[in-house]
Each structure stands twice: as structure tokens, then as C-alpha cells.
Motif scaffolding. Structure first.
Motif, PDB file in Angstrom:
ATOM      1  N   VAL A 274       2.800  -7.827   0.640  1.00 46.19           N
ATOM      2  CA  VAL A 274       1.634  -7.622  -0.220  1.00 46.19           C
ATOM      3  C   VAL A 274       1.528  -8.796  -1.185  1.00 46.19           C
ATOM      4  CG1 VAL A 274       0.573  -6.118  -1.946  1.00 46.19           C
ATOM      5  CG2 VAL A 274       1.872  -5.121  -0.040  1.00 46.19           C
ATOM      6  N   VAL A 312      -8.471   2.177  -0.613  1.00 46.43           N
ATOM      7  CA  VAL A 312      -7.282   2.831  -1.173  1.00 46.43           C
ATOM      8  C   VAL A 312      -7.619   3.910  -2.196  1.00 46.43           C
ATOM      9  CG1 VAL A 312      -5.695   0.939  -0.710  1.00 46.43           C
ATOM     10  CG2 VAL A 312      -7.060   0.910  -2.809  1.00 46.43           C
ATOM     11  N   GLY A 323      -4.466   5.430  -1.016  1.00 47.00           N
ATOM     12  CA  GLY A 323      -3.361   4.625  -1.514  1.00 47.00           C
ATOM     13  C   GLY A 323      -2.868   3.525  -0.589  1.00 47.00           C
ATOM     14  N   LEU A 324      -2.075   2.633  -1.187  1.00 45.88           N
ATOM     15  CA  LEU A 324      -1.544   1.473  -0.473  1.00 45.88           C
ATOM     16  C   LEU A 324      -0.534   1.881   0.601  1.00 45.88           C
ATOM     17  CD1 LEU A 324      -1.364  -1.614  -0.195  1.00 45.88           C
ATOM     18  CD2 LEU A 324       0.364  -1.593  -2.013  1.00 45.88           C
ATOM     19  N   ASP A 325       0.299   2.877   0.326  1.00 41.89           N
ATOM     20  CA  ASP A 325       1.324   3.284   1.289  1.00 41.89           C
ATOM     21  C   ASP A 325       0.709   3.766   2.597  1.00 41.89           C
ATOM     22  OD1 ASP A 325       3.303   2.620  -0.486  1.00 41.89           O
ATOM     23  OD2 ASP A 325       3.634   4.671  -1.199  1.00 41.89           O
ATOM     24  N   ARG A 326      -0.343   4.567   2.513  1.00 42.52           N
ATOM     25  CA  ARG A 326      -1.004   5.049   3.732  1.00 42.52           C
ATOM     26  C   ARG A 326      -1.683   3.900   4.467  1.00 42.52           C
ATOM     27  NH1 ARG A 326      -1.820   9.331   0.169  1.00 42.52           N
ATOM     28  NH2 ARG A 326      -0.918  11.309   0.873  1.00 42.52           N
ATOM     29  N   ILE A 328      -0.655   0.740   4.487  1.00 43.40           N
ATOM     30  CA  ILE A 328       0.421  -0.005   5.160  1.00 43.40           C
ATOM     31  C   ILE A 328       0.908   0.752   6.395  1.00 43.40           C
ATOM     32  CG2 ILE A 328       2.806  -0.779   4.914  1.00 43.40           C
ATOM     33  CD1 ILE A 328       2.153  -1.559   2.030  1.00 43.40           C
ATOM     34  N   LYS A 329       1.015   2.073   6.268  1.00 43.68           N
ATOM     35  CA  LYS A 329       1.452   2.876   7.407  1.00 43.68           C
ATOM     36  C   LYS A 329       0.480   2.735   8.570  1.00 43.68           C
ATOM     37  CE  LYS A 329       2.741   7.610   8.656  1.00 43.68           C
ATOM     38  NZ  LYS A 329       2.884   9.014   8.165  1.00 43.68           N
ATOM     39  N   THR A 330      -0.807   2.700   8.275  1.00 41.70           N
ATOM     40  CA  THR A 330      -1.816   2.529   9.323  1.00 41.70           C
ATOM     41  C   THR A 330      -1.681   1.166   9.986  1.00 41.70           C
ATOM     42  OG1 THR A 330      -3.326   3.958   8.069  1.00 41.70           O
ATOM     43  CG2 THR A 330      -4.284   2.659   9.849  1.00 41.70           C
TER      44      THR A 330
END
Length: 369
Positions: A274, A312, A323-326, A328-330
Motif C-alpha cells: 500500500v 472502501v 474497507g481496505l482489508d476487504r 486487498i482480500k479481493t
């Protein structure tokens, strides 16, 4: 006997003095269509007293519309309608009068001049149509200035661009400013609608006016900030902008961030990172414009993903952000069509309720030839 009947009917409504003081036209018609009473406003409008006349024998202007009277008697209910009489608009209300056995014996007709309201309404409709037409033109212009989905030497780009309203407050671009040197940025204007869309065009034009002397990130953001101050806008207008320069020969990406909290991501098959950097948004008040400049590698096989906060900050039914975590997961799920996969993931998360503009730009780096 008929006079007694007339007095009985009139006794059931407001006093004659009150009716004569009204600006609305008022007449009372019995079930046979005979006018039992006309107030002073109606007399003044037609120029004589029509009391005692049958409505069918009168001219069209005085008769107005007796079909509503007949309908009110037949249906035994209050009927309201709007009529166009000459150049004026009238709101008509026909109310039955009942005898002691609740049989209808006459109708009170009230005509209220609503011409001013209708003219203003028609003007508003026309104005709204003009605004919608202008927004459609602006939308086409806004989309026409986006970069072409193509390949620039070793750089391929793809994007998705959606607005909550007809127009968007997001803008992005990529272009070669010097040989093998590319400006890449994404911006988000506070607000929506025409003003926000015009500012996106301002951003594009201002960035495109950069030259070899000021395209480096810190100088570029200061230049854009100074130009924005010259617009002298209200204090609630501001822009967040992530700005970078890609040097294809050295595979170096230099960047700075003007308050853009949707931090871009570089990823490949092996890693993901990031891009964080500090800096104030570009505002209509001068709070200083020092921007942190950072560098990273951007090599063949890398992908640079830029986006706005409509991604996000999308919320589910519980008010929780995507959010950023979801995100990144995608990305790590390595879908064949990344942008579409992110779009679907966000829509499913928010149950299809798009609350903000969003833009996504994917820059795919290949080997230099």
C-alpha cells in the motif's frame, strides 16, 4: 316556496358577508343547475350578478364547468379538479349541501385562482429540464476526457467509473509528459453534481498544463494547489489527489498524496504493498502545502491500482465500511477481471446501494521493448 328553499340552502353554508369577502369565486347551484348565489368576487369577474340564472343558459366563462357539479351530486361526494379558464388556472372544489335527511340539495363551487403557482411550477419544470439537458452534455464531456483504455508502450490501463448522480466528482488520468515518463493521478472532489464535475475538468486541465519544470510530485501538487486558490471558492470545497510519476526506463515510481485517503496499491503474483504518504488536501484556504514524496519500484509484472473512497467507504446494513482489508482480500483472490470483481464485491456488500461516486484505475506494467 323556492325562495324559502334557497334561504334554507344558504343558511347551511357560511354567512354571505364571509363569502363576499373571499378572493375566491364562490357560487351555489341547486340540483337543477340554477344559481342560487354568487359571491362578490365572481360578480366582479363576470361584470354582473348571475343569481337566478340557469348555468346551461350562461356563456362559457360564467358557466365554467357544470359537469363537476352534476358529478358531485350524482356521486354524493366532494370533487376537486383543476381547470384552465382563459389564460388562468383554477383549482375547483365542488361540495354537496345536504338536507336534514342527508339528501344532496345543492352544490357549493369554489374556484381558486392558482395561475401564479402553476406558472411558477411550469417554469420550474422547464428549468429542471434545462438543467438535466446541461448535465447530460456535461456528463458526455466529462467521460470524453478520460484516458483511452489502451496500451502506452509498456503500460496497459483499464478503469471503471461510476457516479451516484449523473455527474461524478472523481477524475483520473495517465499521460506521457516526457519521453518514457508518465504522470499518473487520481482525484476526488468534495461534493457531487455540476460544481464537482466542473472541478474535475479543472483538475485535468491543470495537470495537463504541467511541464518539464514542475511535473515532479511536490512541485506539481503545489502548482495545482496555487491554481485552486485562484478560483476563490467557498471553504467547503476541496480536492484530494494522489499524484505520481512513473519513469519507465528506471522502473521507478515517485509519488505524493494530497489528502487522498484511498491509498493506491501495487501488487504482483508474489507481493502486495500500500502506497502511503502524508499531505493536506488541496483546499480553498491556504494552510501550507508541504507534501511528503516517496519512491518505489514499478516493474514489469507489477500492477498499480488507484481508486476513490466510494469503494472502501461503501457500507453494509450495519453501517460497517467495506474497507481496505476487504479490498486487498479481493485483489489477492486473483480474479480474471479485477475491476469487475471489486465492483461486484462492493455492490454485494452494500446490497447494491451506491452512496458515493467511485473510480478505479488499473495500470498494468509490461517489459519495455
Amino acid at each position: 316556496m323556492e325562495l324559502k328553499r334557497k334561504d334554507e340552502i344558504l343558511d347551511k353554508i357560511l354567512s354571505v358577508e364571509v363569502l363576499d369577502a373571499m378572493a375566491d369565486w364562490v357560487k351555489v347551484v341547486n340540483i337543477n343547475g340554477k344559481i342560487l348565489y354568487a359571491n362578490q368576487a365572481l360578480k366582479d369577474a363576470v361584470g354582473y350578478d348571475p343569481t337566478g340564472s340557469n348555468t346551461d343558459d350562461l356563456d362559457d366563462f360564467l358557466k365554467l364547468d357544470t359537469s363537476e357539479t352534476a358529478s358531485a351530486i350524482e356521486k354524493n361526494e366532494i370533487i376537486q379538479k383543476e381547470l384552465n379558464i382563459g389564460e388562468n388556472y383554477y383549482q375547483v372544489k365542488c361540495s354537496p349541501i345536504y338536507d336534514d335527511k342527508m339528501n344532496p340539495i345543492a352544490i357549493v363551487e369554489v374556484f381558486r385562482d392558482v395561475t401564479r403557482e402553476r406558472v411558477l411550477e411550469l417554469q420550474l419544470i422547464q428549468s429542471n429540464e434545462n438543467v438535466f439537458h446541461d448535465m447530460e452534455i456535461t456528463k458526455r464531456i466529462q467521460k470524453s476526457i478520460l484516458p483511452v483504455k489502451t496500451k502506452y508502450k509498456n503500460i496497459a490501463i483499464d478503469y471503471l467509473y461510476e457516479a451516484t448522480e449523473t455527474l461524478s466528482g472523481d477524475m483520473f488520468d495517465i499521460f506521457e509528459i516526457e519521453k518514457d515518463t508518465y504522470v499518473i493521478y487520481i482525484a476526488d472532489v468534495a461534493g457531487h453534481g455540476i460544481a464537482a464535475s466542473m472541478l474535475t475538468m479543472f483538475i485535468r486541465q491543470t495537470v495537463r498544463n504541467l511541464n518539464k519544470d514542475n511535473y515532479e510530485p511536490e512541485l506539481a501538487l503545489k502548482y495545482i494547489s496555487d491554481k485552486f486558490l485562484e478560483l476563490n471558492l467557498q471553504s467547503d470545497r476541496y480536492i484530494t489527489l494522489f499524484y505520481g510519476v512513473y519513469y519507465a526506463k528506471t522502473e521507478e515510481f515517485v509519488y505524493a498524496n494530497a489528502g487522498h485517503n484511498s491509498m493506491p496499491i501495487i501488487f504482483n503474483d508474489n507481493k502486495i504493498s500500500v502506497l502511503e504518504a502524508k499531505g493536506r488536501p488541496i483546499m480553498s484556504v491556504d494552510l501550507g502545502n508541504n507534501y511528503e514524496v516517496k519512491k518505489t519500484d514499478l516493474r514489469a509484472g507489477d500492477k498499480l491500482f488507484l481508486y476513490t473512497d466510494g469503494i472502501v467507504e461503501s457500507k453494509n446494513v450495519h453501517g460497517e465500511e467495506f474497507g481496505l482489508d476487504r479490498l486487498i482480500k479481493t485483489i489477492l483472490s486473483k480474479p480474471n477481471k479485477l475491476l469487475k470483481a471489486i465492483d461486484i464485491a462492493v455492490l454485494q456488500y452494500s446490497f447494491g446501494d451506491q452512496r458515493d461516486d467511485f473510480a478505479m484505475l488499473l495500470v498494468d506494467i509490461d517489459k519495455m521493448k
